[in-house]
Design a protein around this motif. Structure first.
Motif, mmCIF file in Angstrom:
data_model
loop_
_atom_site.group_PDB
_atom_site.id
_atom_site.type_symbol
_atom_site.label_atom_id
_atom_site.label_comp_id
_atom_site.label_asym_id
_atom_site.label_seq_id
_atom_site.Cartn_x
_atom_site.Cartn_y
_atom_site.Cartn_z
ATOM 1 N N VAL A 202 19.155 -3.409 -59.319
ATOM 2 C CA VAL A 202 20.452 -2.752 -59.506
ATOM 3 C C VAL A 202 20.336 -1.272 -59.118
ATOM 4 O O VAL A 202 21.243 -0.701 -58.506
ATOM 5 N N TYR B 157 23.829 -3.728 -67.967
ATOM 6 C CA TYR B 157 22.373 -3.825 -68.137
ATOM 7 C C TYR B 157 21.862 -2.687 -69.020
ATOM 8 O O TYR B 157 21.060 -2.895 -69.923
ATOM 9 N N PHE B 158 22.344 -1.461 -68.737
ATOM 10 C CA PHE B 158 21.846 -0.322 -69.501
ATOM 11 C C PHE B 158 22.195 -0.464 -70.978
ATOM 12 O O PHE B 158 21.344 -0.275 -71.846
ATOM 13 N N PRO C 196 17.752 -2.629 -64.228
ATOM 14 C CA PRO C 196 16.828 -3.351 -63.343
ATOM 15 C C PRO C 196 16.643 -2.625 -62.010
ATOM 16 O O PRO C 196 17.587 -2.021 -61.496
ATOM 17 N N LEU D 109 24.381 -10.317 -61.972
ATOM 18 C CA LEU D 109 24.430 -9.448 -60.805
ATOM 19 C C LEU D 109 25.125 -10.146 -59.636
ATOM 20 O O LEU D 109 25.930 -9.557 -58.917
ATOM 21 N N GLN E 266 15.610 -7.789 -67.470
ATOM 22 C CA GLN E 266 15.931 -7.019 -66.266
ATOM 23 C C GLN E 266 15.474 -7.749 -65.009
ATOM 24 O O GLN E 266 16.163 -7.751 -63.989
ATOM 25 N N VAL F 17 31.344 -1.143 -54.884
ATOM 26 C CA VAL F 17 30.775 0.009 -55.599
ATOM 27 C C VAL F 17 31.094 -0.064 -57.088
ATOM 28 O O VAL F 17 30.217 0.069 -57.943
ATOM 29 N N ASN G 33 15.965 1.373 -68.222
ATOM 30 C CA ASN G 33 16.865 0.375 -68.796
ATOM 31 C C ASN G 33 17.849 -0.237 -67.809
ATOM 32 O O ASN G 33 18.797 -0.911 -68.209
ATOM 33 N N SER H 71 27.863 -3.508 -63.423
ATOM 34 C CA SER H 71 26.676 -4.279 -63.818
ATOM 35 C C SER H 71 25.573 -3.346 -64.300
ATOM 36 O O SER H 71 24.865 -3.671 -65.261
ATOM 37 N N ALA H 72 25.427 -2.169 -63.668
ATOM 38 C CA ALA H 72 24.416 -1.211 -64.138
ATOM 39 C C ALA H 72 24.706 -0.797 -65.578
ATOM 40 O O ALA H 72 23.803 -0.734 -66.416
ATOM 41 N N CYS I 51 19.953 -3.265 -72.535
ATOM 42 C CA CYS I 51 18.523 -2.935 -72.611
ATOM 43 C C CYS I 51 18.271 -1.748 -73.527
ATOM 44 O O CYS I 51 17.304 -1.737 -74.287
ATOM 45 N N PHE I 52 19.157 -0.746 -73.474
ATOM 46 C CA PHE I 52 18.941 0.433 -74.302
ATOM 47 C C PHE I 52 19.073 0.072 -75.776
ATOM 48 O O PHE I 52 18.230 0.460 -76.593
ATOM 49 N N SER J 262 17.359 -10.374 -62.735
ATOM 50 C CA SER J 262 18.286 -9.992 -61.661
ATOM 51 C C SER J 262 17.714 -10.362 -60.290
ATOM 52 O O SER J 262 18.457 -10.503 -59.325
ATOM 53 N N LEU J 263 16.378 -10.550 -60.223
ATOM 54 C CA LEU J 263 15.755 -10.842 -58.929
ATOM 55 C C LEU J 263 16.050 -12.247 -58.414
ATOM 56 O O LEU J 263 15.714 -12.563 -57.269
ATOM 57 N N TYR K 131 18.561 -13.023 -57.432
ATOM 58 C CA TYR K 131 19.376 -12.656 -56.265
ATOM 59 C C TYR K 131 18.732 -13.182 -54.981
ATOM 60 O O TYR K 131 19.436 -13.625 -54.066
ATOM 61 N N ILE L 242 29.020 -2.753 -58.812
ATOM 62 C CA ILE L 242 27.609 -2.387 -59.039
ATOM 63 C C ILE L 242 27.511 -1.468 -60.254
ATOM 64 O O ILE L 242 26.645 -1.630 -61.110
ATOM 65 N N VAL L 243 28.449 -0.500 -60.322
ATOM 66 C CA VAL L 243 28.440 0.424 -61.458
ATOM 67 C C VAL L 243 28.616 -0.356 -62.763
ATOM 68 O O VAL L 243 27.892 -0.134 -63.739
#
Lengths: 245, 220
Positions: free
Chosen positions: A79, B198-199, A76, B174, B160, B188, A74, B194-195, B202-203, B163-164, B166, B191-192
């Motif tokens: 990421v 996304y999670f 990408p 992202l 997901q 750092v 879940n 955005s993760a 998507c979840f 994001s590419l 990028y 990034i956390v």
């Protein structure tokens, strides 16, 4: 706009050194293969273990396996690459963190292979779980009735059959690994996509560059496909899987 | 352990929101376009006209065997030669994803169409529907319904994969996180963040798909 074709570009020297563009692509292919194959070995070993965990009677182990799969599915891949490269070292003890950031050899490669391996392991686990679930219940029951312990039943009865059943879906996962390895460009692994971008900027012969790189990815995927087909033919269970490829 | 300062999340939110809006817009356009073109491709692949099905098949196989990042780079390079003028990364991303996802939705729709029993088509013909009418009113609605969970799962993958962009510098979520991270020197933490976003998205979507899967199943 007119495009100026130059197919001889691959033999020409790069602007910033004495290599040719062909050398760049060969280096790229080498890193693509290294990242993909390392990641695939990692994905197979973790994926088989996690997939098997998800079919055990233990609720705790099933939950653990499910959490693993959901975590890696879940977010990408790009990421995840950034997480492994920039974030994970921050969570290590100070000495380790410094070592990883400053001294670890081939840092980009190790990070990319780990990341792609873990990412793919979740997908392998799903395929393997489906494979195990497709076996008749009787196989497990018979193994247990014969006095096998649960790990023995997995080792000698369930996994040898499930692994053969899942070879076709694993074939497409193996081909995906090569495709997904392209994301490693973002953390600076000098694989094919990285070299393609670099060569396109340096030579301004984008179409020739991308055609060559596309062809190389094709060859990787095709070889992976044939290799898996060979394994599939060699390991076919007589009378069980009636597939000819 | 490094030193973290998550207070950067607060001021980053407007940028993240704008980025997320682009990510969502890209996903929705590519999904809609992808399903429409994918269905047409699927019909072409299943068509009795051999050259048509060959061309569609070749297109789908090509898209499916090239890494998405490379497809994004390809389109970004080639579109200006086709249109005669440079296009922005965002427009290029929308065209690329629609064209790329069509190949994947095509395969889903193809197996959806093939999952409809032949009797349905015969019955439609017996009732006097033409080939096209039978496809539009009988086969496609059932194919779509059978494949709804798979189509949505593919859309989560698409979400997901956006994001590419990028690779060509389009301003998605992202990228927004990346820019804020650089500006505040807190890469750092960003990034956390955005993760986590996304999670969370998507979840919850995949849980929703699982619920839907139970509800749309056609009782036979």
């Amino acid at each position: 706009m007119n495009y100026h074709w130059n197919w001889g570009i691959f033999g020409e020297q790069v602007k910033s050194g004495d290599e040719t563009y062909l050398d760049w692509l060969i280096t790229g292919l080498g890193w693509t293969l290294a990242v993909s194959l390392t990641a695939w070995l990692l994905a197979l070993s973790i994926g088989i273990a996690v997939g098997a965990l998800r079919t055990t009677p233990s609720r705790f182990l099933v939950a653990l396996g499910t959490a693993w799969v959901e975590l890696f599915r879940n977010v990408p891949l790009l990421v995840q690459m950034f997480l492994w490269f920039f974030v994970v070292p921050e969570f290590l003890p100070r000495d380790w963190s410094l070592w990883v950031k400053q001294e670890m050899p081939a840092k980009e490669f190790v990070t990319a292979a780990l990341c792609l391996g873990f990412f793919t392991s979740a997908r392998v686990a799903e395929q393997l779980r489906a494979g195990i679930m497709s076996l008749p219940r009787g196989q497990r029951d018979a193994a247990l009735a014969l006095g096998f312990t649960l790990p023995q039943a997995y080792r000698h009865v369930i996994l040898p059959q499930a692994l053969r059943i899942v070879i076709p879906p694993l074939t497409s996962e193996f081909m995906n690994v090569f495709k997904n390895s392209s994301v490693a460009f973002a953390i600076g692994v000098m694989e094919l996509t990285f070299q393609a971008r670099q060569m396109q900027e340096d030579s301004e012969q984008g179409i020739e560059t991308y055609l060559a790189v596309t062809l190389l990815y094709f060859i990787c995927a095709f070889t992976a496909n044939r290799g898996m087909a060979w394994i599939e033919a060699r390991t076919r269970v007589p009378g069980l899987i009636a597939r000819t490829s | 352990m490094g030193e973290f300062d998550f207070s950067v999340w607060g001021p980053s939110l407007p940028f993240i929101r704008d980025g997320l809006l682009f990510t969502l817009r890209l996903t929705l356009i590519a999904m809609t376009g992808g399903i429409v073109f994918g269905t047409l491709l699927a019909l072409a692949r299943l068509s009795p006209i051999v050259p048509l099905s060959r061309v569609a098949g070749a297109y789908v196989d090509l898209m499916r065997s090239v890494p998405l990042v490379l497809v994004i780079l390809w389109f970004f390079l080639v579109i200006p030669y086709l249109t005669g003028k440079p296009v922005g990364a965002e427009v290029s991303a929308i065209i690329t994803f629609t064209a790329f996802e069509a190949a994947f939705y095509c395969e889903i729709m193809r197996s959806g169409i093939q999952s409809v029993s032949r009797g349905q088509v015969h019955a439609a013909h017996a009732l006097g529907l033409t080939q096209a009418q039978a496809m539009i009113h009988v086969v496609l609605p059932q194919a779509l319904r059978n494949m709804l969970p798979v189509l949505l799962t593919q859309t989560i993958v698409l979400f997901q994969d956006t994001s590419l962009v990028y690779a060509i510098g389009a301003k998605d979520m992202l990228k927004a996180a990346d820019v804020v991270g650089k500006n505040y020197n807190r890469p750092v933490e960003m990034i956390v963040l955005s993760a986590l976003i996304y999670f969370a998205i998507c979840f919850s979507l995949s849980l929703a798909v699982r619920q839907l899967q139970k509800r749309v199943a056609i009782v036979r």
